[in-house]
Design a protein around this motif. Structure first.
Motif, PDB file in Angstrom:
ATOM      1  N   PHE A 267      19.860  68.283 -14.983  1.00 16.63           N
ATOM      2  CA  PHE A 267      18.985  67.402 -14.183  1.00 16.63           C
ATOM      3  C   PHE A 267      19.603  66.019 -14.056  1.00 16.63           C
ATOM      4  N   TRP A 268      20.779  65.959 -13.513  1.00 18.86           N
ATOM      5  CA  TRP A 268      21.445  64.669 -13.406  1.00 18.86           C
ATOM      6  C   TRP A 268      21.855  64.445 -11.952  1.00 18.86           C
ATOM      7  N   ASN A 269      21.169  63.503 -11.311  1.00 22.24           N
ATOM      8  CA  ASN A 269      21.471  63.100  -9.933  1.00 22.24           C
ATOM      9  C   ASN A 269      21.488  64.273  -8.954  1.00 22.24           C
ATOM     10  N   ASN A 270      20.450  65.098  -9.042  1.00 22.78           N
ATOM     11  CA  ASN A 270      20.331  66.232  -8.129  1.00 22.78           C
ATOM     12  C   ASN A 270      18.847  66.452  -7.817  1.00 22.78           C
ATOM     13  N   GLU A 271      18.557  67.497  -7.073  1.00 20.38           N
ATOM     14  CA  GLU A 271      17.166  67.768  -6.695  1.00 20.38           C
ATOM     15  C   GLU A 271      16.289  68.024  -7.917  1.00 20.38           C
ATOM     16  N   ALA A 272      16.833  68.685  -8.922  1.00 15.55           N
ATOM     17  CA  ALA A 272      16.052  68.943 -10.139  1.00 15.55           C
ATOM     18  C   ALA A 272      15.712  67.638 -10.848  1.00 15.55           C
ATOM     19  N   ASP A 273      16.640  66.693 -10.855  1.00 14.05           N
ATOM     20  CA  ASP A 273      16.386  65.378 -11.462  1.00 14.05           C
ATOM     21  C   ASP A 273      15.279  64.655 -10.702  1.00 14.05           C
TER      22      ASP A 273
ATOM     23  N   PRO B  79      21.606  54.650 -22.366  1.00 13.60           N
ATOM     24  CA  PRO B  79      22.583  53.566 -22.495  1.00 13.60           C
ATOM     25  C   PRO B  79      23.455  53.451 -21.243  1.00 13.60           C
ATOM     26  N   ASN B  80      23.720  52.232 -20.834  1.00 12.63           N
ATOM     27  CA  ASN B  80      24.596  51.956 -19.682  1.00 12.63           C
ATOM     28  C   ASN B  80      24.140  52.671 -18.410  1.00 12.63           C
ATOM     29  N   ASN B  81      22.838  52.754 -18.227  1.00 18.79           N
ATOM     30  CA  ASN B  81      22.290  53.408 -17.042  1.00 18.79           C
ATOM     31  C   ASN B  81      22.635  52.570 -15.805  1.00 18.79           C
ATOM     32  N   PRO B  82      23.426  53.109 -14.883  1.00 20.49           N
ATOM     33  CA  PRO B  82      23.805  52.334 -13.687  1.00 20.49           C
ATOM     34  C   PRO B  82      22.577  51.965 -12.858  1.00 20.49           C
ATOM     35  N   PRO B  83      22.581  50.778 -12.254  1.00 25.41           N
ATOM     36  CA  PRO B  83      21.431  50.332 -11.456  1.00 25.41           C
ATOM     37  C   PRO B  83      21.028  51.312 -10.351  1.00 25.41           C
ATOM     38  N   LYS B  84      21.992  51.957  -9.717  1.00 25.63           N
ATOM     39  CA  LYS B  84      21.649  52.911  -8.652  1.00 25.63           C
ATOM     40  C   LYS B  84      20.850  54.090  -9.203  1.00 25.63           C
ATOM     41  N   GLU B  85      21.214  54.555 -10.393  1.00 23.66           N
ATOM     42  CA  GLU B  85      20.474  55.665 -11.001  1.00 23.66           C
ATOM     43  C   GLU B  85      19.089  55.209 -11.449  1.00 23.66           C
ATOM     44  N   TRP B  86      19.022  54.015 -12.012  1.00 24.35           N
ATOM     45  CA  TRP B  86      17.736  53.431 -12.410  1.00 24.35           C
ATOM     46  C   TRP B  86      16.812  53.366 -11.188  1.00 24.35           C
TER      47      TRP B  86
ATOM     48  N   ASP C 231      15.698  56.915 -10.010  1.00 22.16           N
ATOM     49  CA  ASP C 231      14.699  57.492 -10.903  1.00 22.16           C
ATOM     50  C   ASP C 231      13.370  56.755 -10.789  1.00 22.16           C
ATOM     51  N   SER C 232      13.422  55.443 -10.692  1.00 25.91           N
ATOM     52  CA  SER C 232      12.186  54.656 -10.546  1.00 25.91           C
ATOM     53  C   SER C 232      11.469  54.991  -9.238  1.00 25.91           C
ATOM     54  N   TRP C 233      12.239  55.196  -8.177  1.00 25.59           N
ATOM     55  CA  TRP C 233      11.648  55.586  -6.901  1.00 25.59           C
ATOM     56  C   TRP C 233      10.946  56.938  -7.029  1.00 25.59           C
TER      57      TRP C 233
END
Length: 141
Positions: A47-53, A85-92, A95-97
């Motif tokens: 579940f990392w940067n995909n539809e499941a995530d 840790p070190n969560n990139p802003p784009k991923e943050w 996920d927040s969206w």
């Protein structure tokens, strides 16, 4: 127990956090298989940067909002992101969206459904309720 106390209890109890995470992971796997949205084959990164995530974050945002309220859901989502840790802003942001979309879906559920359905969601989250939730989730713009 008030929602404020539930929040405090949840954020200060690693075991409860792990149990909830496992519950959401299992539900995500179930719906990933049922609806075929994309997940990674890489162990521990399914579940990392995909539809499941996206589904996992949206589902947990709605689930927590329905069970404990929007403030709890918002706080839990932020807390979860701080645990990486070190969560990139784009991923943050992504996920927040998705967490936000889950809270919006929860609001729509509460607007559209009668009190009986609301009680079903809060008390036992039966398969009927979960299927209704997924139908709303899958058709949400």
């Amino acid at each position: 127990m008030s929602n404020k106390n539930k929040m405090y209890d949840f954020f200060n109890n690693e075991q409860k956090q792990k149990e909830y995470n496992n519950e959401i992971v299992n539900k995500t796997l179930y719906y990933q298989k049922k609806f075929g949205f994309k997940a990674s084959a890489q162990k521990d990164h399914e579940f990392w940067n995909n539809e499941a995530d996206a589904f996992k974050h949206t589902y947990s945002g709605a689930d927590m909002s329905l069970k404990y309220g929007n403030i709890f859901s918002l706080g839990a989502g932020i807390y979860h992101e701080y645990q990486t840790p070190n969560n990139p802003p784009k991923e943050w942001n992504m996920d927040s969206w998705n967490n936000h979309q889950g809270r919006e879906i929860a609001r729509d559920i509460l607007k559209e459904e009668d009190a009986k359905f609301y009680i079903c969601e809060i008390i036992d989250f039966t398969n009927t309720c979960i299927n209704r939730f997924v139908i709303i989730l899958s058709t949400y713009p």
